[in-house]
Design an enzyme around this catalytic site. Structure first.
Site, short mmCIF file in Angstrom:
data_model
loop_
_atom_site.label_atom_id
_atom_site.label_comp_id
_atom_site.label_asym_id
_atom_site.label_seq_id
_atom_site.Cartn_x
_atom_site.Cartn_y
_atom_site.Cartn_z
N ASP A 131 27.19 29.43 -45.16
CA ASP A 131 26.65 30.78 -45.03
C ASP A 131 26.59 31.09 -43.53
O ASP A 131 26.78 30.19 -42.69
CB ASP A 131 25.25 30.82 -45.66
CG ASP A 131 24.54 32.14 -45.42
OD1 ASP A 131 25.14 33.20 -45.69
OD2 ASP A 131 23.39 32.11 -44.94
N ASP A 165 24.43 34.21 -41.60
CA ASP A 165 23.13 34.65 -41.09
C ASP A 165 22.02 33.71 -41.57
O ASP A 165 21.84 33.50 -42.77
CB ASP A 165 22.83 36.07 -41.55
CG ASP A 165 23.82 37.08 -40.99
OD1 ASP A 165 23.42 37.90 -40.16
OD2 ASP A 165 25.00 37.03 -41.39
#
Length: 258
Positions: free
Chosen positions: A20, A22
């Site tokens: 991922d 952020d």
């Protein structure tokens, strides 16, 4: 953390890594456009890829934003929670959506959000995000709006809560399903998947990786299906450094968070 003796050892050269963005590779900022990937992290990802170890990013961001964040490195990637996907060979595999319907939803959302200046509407092209990080008092309002639109447009959109955001993502978009899709293709197939994420949006990815016999890693606090936990984005950077140093070293054990 407690040991999971039923889990296989992690052999870095036989793994496929999914990240991922952020809150995982980059610190969360007040607005999405302020986010950046630290240079050492970019260098570490490039070094992993250069060592012949597959690396992909799985994010709620559109692919265009991901490419800008990781430039000049271009990785296999899934954007908007899997609604957009670029395979390792560069082929695009996107969900088919009605652009006229999306345009109408955007107009309605923009009109609804106009009454709340602290609520930031992000148009991702095939999804929409209601950010309230700069106005936490609007969390209930943002939730109500997102739930209303998800119900009214249930044939197109589904609600995905996140950190200081409520997203309306395309129905059928799932980080778990997109990881499975990558794992069915070279150069990912036949490897042990490792997925690192921080948010509720990543739980489907953790579940998929667990089912595939891989390692799931949760960044930060909160309940999770992940097998392991790292404290922060900085800790992810340190872990990447450890991975690079471990290349050619004995396998590392997989552990599970308490």
């Amino acid at each position: 953390m407690s040991d999971r003796n039923d889990q296989p050892a992690l052999e870095v050269r036989r793994c496929a890594f999914f990240f991922d963005v952020d809150g995982t590779l980059a610190d969360i900022q007040p607005r999405p456009e302020l986010v950046f990937i630290p240079s050492p992290t970019l260098a570490a990802l490039e070094q992993l890829q250069g060592a012949g170890i597959p690396v992909a990013v799985i994010s709620g961001r559109p692919l265009s934003q991901l490419d800008a964040l990781f430039a000049p490195l271009q990785l296999p990637a899934a954007g908007v929670h899997g609604a957009e996907r670029r395979a390792a060979d560069g082929q695009r595999c996107d969900l088919a959506l009605d652009t006229q319907v999306l345009a109408q939803i955007e107009r309605e959302l923009a009109q609804a959000c106009a009454a709340y200046p602290g609520l930031y509407l992000e148009n991702k092209g095939v999804a929409f995000a209601l950010h309230f990080r700069l106005a936490p008092e609007l969390e209930t309002t943002a939730r109500r709006l997102a739930e209303d639109f998800a119900q009214r447009h249930a044939e197109v959109l589904t609600l995905q809560p996140g950190k200081c955001v409520f997203e309306l993502k395309p129905r059928g978009a799932s980080k778990g399903e997109v990881i499975r899709a990558f794992m069915a293709e070279p150069p990912f197939s036949g490897r042990q998947p490792v997925f690192v994420g921080d948010d509720l949006t990543d739980e489907a990815g953790f579940a998929a990786v667990n089912a595939l016999g891989g390692l799931s890693i949760k960044v930060g606090e909160g309940p999770s299906a992940a097998y392991r936990r790292l404290a922060s984005v900085a800790a992810v950077g340190d872990w990447l450094d450890a991975l690079l140093h471990s290349l050619g070293e004995p396998a590392m054990p997989i552990t599970k968070s308490d």
